[in-house]
Design a protein around this motif. Structure first.
Motif, mmCIF file in Angstrom:
data_model
loop_
_atom_site.group_PDB
_atom_site.id
_atom_site.type_symbol
_atom_site.label_atom_id
_atom_site.label_comp_id
_atom_site.label_asym_id
_atom_site.label_seq_id
_atom_site.Cartn_x
_atom_site.Cartn_y
_atom_site.Cartn_z
ATOM 1 N N ASP A 1 81.696 -17.159 -17.443
ATOM 2 C CA ASP A 1 82.836 -17.059 -17.942
ATOM 3 C C ASP A 1 82.775 -16.457 -19.612
ATOM 4 O OD1 ASP A 1 81.677 -18.956 -19.512
ATOM 5 O OD2 ASP A 1 83.461 -20.310 -19.705
ATOM 6 N N ALA A 2 83.895 -15.979 -19.769
ATOM 7 C CA ALA A 2 83.944 -15.148 -21.174
ATOM 8 C C ALA A 2 85.459 -15.323 -21.618
ATOM 9 C CB ALA A 2 83.886 -13.650 -21.086
ATOM 10 N N SER A 3 85.649 -15.526 -23.330
ATOM 11 C CA SER A 3 86.643 -16.054 -23.891
ATOM 12 C C SER A 3 87.206 -14.677 -24.650
ATOM 13 C CB SER A 3 86.500 -17.003 -25.002
ATOM 14 O OG SER A 3 86.073 -18.258 -24.522
ATOM 15 N N VAL A 4 88.556 -14.490 -24.505
ATOM 16 C CA VAL A 4 88.992 -12.965 -25.066
ATOM 17 C C VAL A 4 90.314 -13.750 -25.864
ATOM 18 C CG1 VAL A 4 90.234 -11.018 -24.825
ATOM 19 C CG2 VAL A 4 88.260 -11.529 -23.331
ATOM 20 N N ARG A 5 90.478 -13.240 -27.167
ATOM 21 C CA ARG A 5 91.181 -13.926 -28.073
ATOM 22 C C ARG A 5 92.061 -12.649 -28.821
ATOM 23 N NH1 ARG A 5 87.821 -18.016 -28.304
ATOM 24 N NH2 ARG A 5 86.635 -16.861 -30.229
ATOM 25 N N ALA A 6 93.400 -12.815 -28.678
ATOM 26 C CA ALA A 6 94.172 -11.474 -29.389
ATOM 27 C C ALA A 6 95.116 -11.868 -30.377
ATOM 28 C CB ALA A 6 94.870 -10.678 -28.316
ATOM 29 N N LEU A 7 95.177 -11.363 -31.622
ATOM 30 C CA LEU A 7 96.206 -12.159 -32.391
ATOM 31 C C LEU A 7 96.662 -10.993 -33.079
ATOM 32 C CD1 LEU A 7 97.136 -14.103 -34.367
ATOM 33 C CD2 LEU A 7 95.010 -14.300 -35.613
ATOM 34 N N HIS A 8 97.831 -10.650 -33.528
ATOM 35 C CA HIS A 8 98.578 -9.588 -34.184
ATOM 36 C C HIS A 8 99.030 -10.340 -35.544
ATOM 37 C CE1 HIS A 8 101.512 -6.621 -35.644
ATOM 38 N NE2 HIS A 8 100.419 -5.901 -35.386
ATOM 39 N N ARG A 9 98.845 -10.162 -36.893
ATOM 40 C CA ARG A 9 99.552 -10.599 -37.915
ATOM 41 C C ARG A 9 99.276 -9.781 -39.190
ATOM 42 N NH1 ARG A 9 97.020 -16.093 -39.541
ATOM 43 N NH2 ARG A 9 98.139 -16.799 -37.560
ATOM 44 N N ASP A 10 100.319 -9.438 -39.856
ATOM 45 C CA ASP A 10 100.302 -8.803 -41.126
ATOM 46 C C ASP A 10 99.801 -7.483 -41.004
ATOM 47 O OD1 ASP A 10 101.354 -10.985 -42.426
ATOM 48 O OD2 ASP A 10 99.221 -11.494 -42.733
ATOM 49 N N GLY A 11 100.194 -6.846 -39.788
ATOM 50 C CA GLY A 11 99.925 -5.077 -39.592
ATOM 51 C C GLY A 11 98.400 -5.054 -39.068
ATOM 52 N N VAL A 12 97.809 -6.324 -38.646
ATOM 53 C CA VAL A 12 96.191 -6.241 -38.149
ATOM 54 C C VAL A 12 96.108 -6.931 -36.859
ATOM 55 C CG1 VAL A 12 94.003 -6.560 -38.444
ATOM 56 C CG2 VAL A 12 95.439 -6.113 -40.508
ATOM 57 N N LEU A 13 95.648 -6.065 -35.765
ATOM 58 C CA LEU A 13 95.424 -6.646 -34.490
ATOM 59 C C LEU A 13 93.891 -7.107 -34.250
ATOM 60 C CD1 LEU A 13 96.444 -7.110 -31.672
ATOM 61 C CD2 LEU A 13 95.969 -4.863 -31.078
ATOM 62 N N SER A 14 93.662 -8.267 -34.116
ATOM 63 C CA SER A 14 92.188 -8.777 -34.076
ATOM 64 C C SER A 14 92.105 -9.239 -32.571
ATOM 65 C CB SER A 14 91.999 -10.064 -34.986
ATOM 66 O OG SER A 14 92.411 -9.796 -36.437
ATOM 67 N N ILE A 15 90.945 -8.687 -32.195
ATOM 68 C CA ILE A 15 90.396 -8.829 -30.751
ATOM 69 C C ILE A 15 89.349 -9.493 -30.937
ATOM 70 C CG2 ILE A 15 89.829 -8.135 -28.461
ATOM 71 C CD1 ILE A 15 92.700 -7.909 -29.367
ATOM 72 N N GLN A 16 88.625 -10.622 -30.108
ATOM 73 C CA GLN A 16 87.742 -11.280 -30.125
ATOM 74 C C GLN A 16 87.273 -11.442 -28.900
ATOM 75 O OE1 GLN A 16 87.235 -15.010 -32.264
ATOM 76 N NE2 GLN A 16 84.950 -14.655 -32.565
ATOM 77 N N VAL A 17 86.033 -11.013 -28.378
ATOM 78 C CA VAL A 17 85.376 -11.290 -27.072
ATOM 79 C C VAL A 17 83.902 -11.948 -27.053
ATOM 80 C CG1 VAL A 17 84.771 -10.272 -24.818
ATOM 81 C CG2 VAL A 17 86.559 -9.179 -26.161
ATOM 82 N N GLU A 18 83.978 -13.240 -26.481
ATOM 83 C CA GLU A 18 82.748 -13.992 -26.701
ATOM 84 C C GLU A 18 82.229 -14.594 -25.480
ATOM 85 O OE1 GLU A 18 83.274 -16.336 -30.942
ATOM 86 O OE2 GLU A 18 83.894 -17.200 -29.289
ATOM 87 N N ASP A 19 80.976 -14.666 -25.309
ATOM 88 C CA ASP A 19 80.065 -15.248 -24.093
ATOM 89 C C ASP A 19 79.031 -16.026 -24.601
ATOM 90 O OD1 ASP A 19 77.468 -13.834 -23.654
ATOM 91 O OD2 ASP A 19 78.951 -12.033 -24.221
ATOM 92 N N ARG A 20 78.651 -17.045 -23.635
ATOM 93 C CA ARG A 20 77.520 -17.742 -24.061
ATOM 94 C C ARG A 20 76.268 -17.404 -23.049
ATOM 95 N NH1 ARG A 20 80.079 -18.382 -27.802
ATOM 96 N NH2 ARG A 20 80.975 -20.208 -28.549
ATOM 97 N N GLY A 21 76.106 -16.172 -22.893
ATOM 98 C CA GLY A 21 75.080 -15.557 -22.056
ATOM 99 C C GLY A 21 73.705 -15.423 -22.861
ATOM 100 N N GLY A 22 73.174 -14.578 -22.441
ATOM 101 C CA GLY A 22 71.573 -14.422 -22.832
ATOM 102 C C GLY A 22 71.518 -13.583 -24.127
#
Length: 572
Positions: A486-507
């Protein structure tokens, strides 16, 4: 770095060679200017000292001349030489009189050259006792030492005797009125013996030595001086040692021939001072040149080499990171500033070219996707309808239908992979939700998605495309390399900045190593895309612990009509 180090050593070598050359040139110049100057001053000092001694000897001669005048121009003396009366001697001459006048000898000589009377200081009044042999040999008719009947003025000079040089004055015996004819010759003398030389030496505060001119086995310094003294150079200066030197002059005898060599010694104070001055100046020159060299090298290193190293490091970092929006540091206003500005201009052109290439790439993908969907997709759909409406139901017909269905699905997938139309039509959030579902169905990797600020908002096409492509590439890497389920994707838009984070617990992997590997084109592409829109990307990965990718993009949201709320979705 090796080039810069070589450049540093080259500049340092040039500065050191310049330093050595400068020190040598200045040292040689000082040697060629100061040493002759001090030598001339030393010789001039020696000459002046000899002249002082010669002046004192001249004073001795003048004193004797004054004394002889007192006795030679006197009626009693004139009558004595003519009559030979012993009363004159008893009344006027005694040993105390000679000592009081500082006279060693007084002799009355007749016109015929006979010694009428001779008085020796400290001796007996007798013409035959203690009379210097060298002087006696000269007392004869016609000798220049004796005055003639026509002479009116005294003469003086040195006579070589067995007791050393004798300074004599020969004067004609005249009446008190100075009239003649000359009755005879009065000779008075003073020895220049050790006592007299010590007295003169005490006055000038310098050691004196007088040696016969014709003496055999003269000391080397006297022999050198004898050769150095000429008519044009009557006084010679000769160095006798590192600490002593002396001035030399010839003392002529009564007849004008060289009789003695006078030596006046002195310490080589000027020479020692010159050596100290040269030492101090050389030390000052060396220290000054060394300081100048060090300051020059430090200035070059700080103002030029350090900036070149910094410029090279920044260019290397930009090349390794692929961030074409980065710029090299521009400071000061000089030639290196011009180079930095040119590099920044080149980077700006490359950034604009990359933006243009990305735009062309996306436009071409959109066009190909439309062609696949509208043209080839419709043809394949028509072919499928014809196969479905065919009355033949054989195995070949069934296989043709299956191939047509498979081809239609592949063309549809290829079209969606090239450019999902919903990204342009519906926006970023619907495109991502669709992609997560499709990604899970194709790979089996579950996507846990959460967002805030993306619903009912649209962003510029560049931001939406970059966000979609980055998430697409990150999830592709998870499926290909991580081995995670599995993988996690988080998206957040605040104060004119779009933050994207993609995480996994792989190798996981070593980020620094991977970025130097040509196989990591996906990661490099992500960096380049993010940099082109002015964003930043941070990749943290530890082998065995997984990977985290954080992307921050400048994004101004444009609200759209709708009532959707922010929510979280679990893909698959």
């Amino acid at each position: 770095m090796e080039v810069f180090l070589n450049l540093r050593w080259t500049i340092l070598g040039v500065i050191l060679l310049t330093f050595v050359g400068l020190v040598l040139i200045l040292s040689i110049s000082l040697q060629s200017i100061l040493v002759p100057h001090f030598r001339d001053e030393e010789n001039r000092s020696a000459v002046l000292n000899v002249q002082r001694v010669l002046g004192l000897l001249e004073n001795e001669r003048v004193t004797l001349t004054d004394a002889v005048h007192t006795w030679s121009s006197r009626d009693e003396s004139y009558d004595y030489i003519r009559t030979g009366s012993s009363d004159y001697i008893q009344r006027n001459l005694s040993d105390s009189v000679l000592l009081g006048l500082n006279i060693d000898l007084m002799a009355f000589i007749s016109l015929e050259g006979g010694i009428v009377h001779a008085q020796i200081a400290g001796g007996q009044a007798d013409s035959e006792i203690d009379f210097p042999a060298g002087l006696r040999e000269q007392i004869k008719p016609g000798d220049a030492l004796l005055r003639t009947s026509d002479d009116r003025e005294p003469r003086s000079g040195l006579i070589a005797t067995n007791r050393g040089p004798l300074l004599v004055v020969s004067a004609p015996l005249l009446k008190s009125s100075g009239e003649g004819p000359t009755g005879g010759t009065l000779i008075i003398g003073r020895y220049l013996d050790a006592h007299q030389l010590n007295r003169i030496s005490t006055i000038v505060r310098l050691p004196l030595t007088i040696l016969p001119y014709s003496q055999a086995n003269l000391p080397p310094e006297f022999a050198d001086a004898k050769l150095a003294i000429t008519a044009e150079n009557p006084i010679a200066a000769v160095s006798t040692s590192e600490t002593q030197m002396a001035g030399y002059a010839l003392l002529n005898d009564f007849y004008g021939s060289p009789a003695y060599i006078l030596q006046v010694e002195q310490g080589r104070t000027l020479y020692r001072n010159s050596q100290l001055v040269l030492l101090y100046l050389t030390t000052a020159i060396v220290m000054g040149a060394l300081l100048f060299s060090v300051m020059t090298f430090l200035a070059l290193d700080r103002l030029v080499l350090a900036r070149i190293r910094k410029l090279g490091k920044e260019v290397t970092q930009i090349g390794a990171g692929g961030d074409l929006s980065a710029r090299v540091t521009v400071d000061r206003r000089d030639e290196l500033t011009l180079v930095s500005n040119q590099i920044n201009g080149m980077l700006a052109n490359l950034q604009a070219l990359s933006n243009r290439l990305v735009e062309i790439q996306e436009a071409e993908r959109r066009k190909i996707a439309l062609e696949l969907h509208d043209e080839i997709g419709q043809l394949l759909t028509g072919l499928k309808l014809q196969l479905d409406t065919s009355t033949e139901n054989g195995a070949a017909q069934k296989k043709a239908r299956d191939l047509a269905d498979d081809l239609i699905q592949k063309v549809r997938n290829l079209s969606l992979d090239l450019r999902p139309t919903m990204l342009d039509d519906l926006g970023l959030l619907p495109a991502l939700l669709w992609h997560f579902d499709r990604f899970t169905s194709l790979t089996g990797v579950k996507v846990n998605f959460s967002q805030n600020g993306l619903a009912d908002s649209r962003f510029s096409p560049e931001i939406e495309t970059t966000t979609y492509r980055v998430i697409q590439e990150a999830l592709t890497n998870v499926a290909r390399h991580s081995g995670a389920g599995d993988a996690s994707v988080r998206a957040l838009h605040r104060d004119g900045v779009l933050s994207i984070q993609v995480e996994d617990r792989g190798g996981g992997f070593v980020a620094e190593t991977e970025f130097t590997n040509n196989r990591t084109r996906g990661l490099r592409g992500m960096r380049e895309r993010v940099a082109l829109v002015g964003g930043s990307i941070t990749i943290d990965s530890v082998p065995g612990w997984g990977t985290s990718i954080l992307v921050e993009l400048p994004a101004m949201a444009q609200p759209v009509e709708g009532s959707g709320n922010d929510h979280s979705v679990t893909g698959g």
